[in-house]
Write a protein that holds these residues in place. Sequence first.
Motif, short mmCIF file in Angstrom:
data_model
loop_
_atom_site.label_atom_id
_atom_site.label_comp_id
_atom_site.label_asym_id
_atom_site.label_seq_id
_atom_site.Cartn_x
_atom_site.Cartn_y
_atom_site.Cartn_z
N GLN A 1 0.74 -1.24 -0.12
CA GLN A 1 -0.01 -0.04 -0.03
C GLN A 1 0.69 1.17 -0.11
O GLN A 1 0.77 2.14 -0.77
N SER A 2 2.09 1.28 0.82
CA SER A 2 2.81 2.54 0.94
C SER A 2 3.37 2.67 -0.56
O SER A 2 3.60 3.80 -1.13
N ALA B 1 1.10 4.09 -3.06
CA ALA B 1 0.60 5.37 -2.84
C ALA B 1 1.68 6.27 -3.50
O ALA B 1 1.66 7.07 -4.22
N ARG B 2 3.08 5.86 -3.48
CA ARG B 2 3.95 6.84 -4.08
C ARG B 2 4.02 6.74 -5.51
O ARG B 2 4.41 7.63 -6.13
N SER C 1 1.56 5.88 -7.42
CA SER C 1 0.26 6.63 -7.93
C SER C 1 0.48 8.17 -7.89
O SER C 1 0.13 8.89 -8.73
N GLU C 2 1.03 8.65 -6.71
CA GLU C 2 1.54 10.01 -6.59
C GLU C 2 2.37 10.61 -7.75
O GLU C 2 2.16 11.46 -8.31
N VAL D 1 -4.54 3.59 -7.97
CA VAL D 1 -5.28 3.85 -6.75
C VAL D 1 -6.58 2.74 -6.63
O VAL D 1 -6.64 1.98 -5.61
N THR E 1 -4.82 -0.82 -5.73
CA THR E 1 -4.35 -0.69 -4.32
C THR E 1 -5.84 -0.79 -3.57
O THR E 1 -5.93 -1.59 -2.37
#
Length: 89
Positions: A33-34, A37-38, A40-41, A56, A59
């Motif tokens: 998940q972490s 997130a990175r 996706s950002e 996203v 995830t």
Amino acid sequence: MPRFNPRQTGPAQAPRPTAAEAKAENERYQTFQSRMARISEAAAKAGREDLADELVDLTQRVEDREITLEAGLEELRGHETELRALLKR
């Protein structure tokens, strides 16, 4: 008087994971998940909103246990060339 022999009425249940196994599995999900997130950002910052939205969604499906972590990683591998090109910029 006949002896009473109880029969199993349903399928046998799988053994529960040990605390260490459960902790390791939870850590794998949190790491996934972490990292997602990175990634996706980074995709959003590069103007690839469509890819960011897909990541996203992926995830979320893994987090909700709609798909397994392994299936999520396999789906992520399908985006590998896009992600490598994105990160080279």
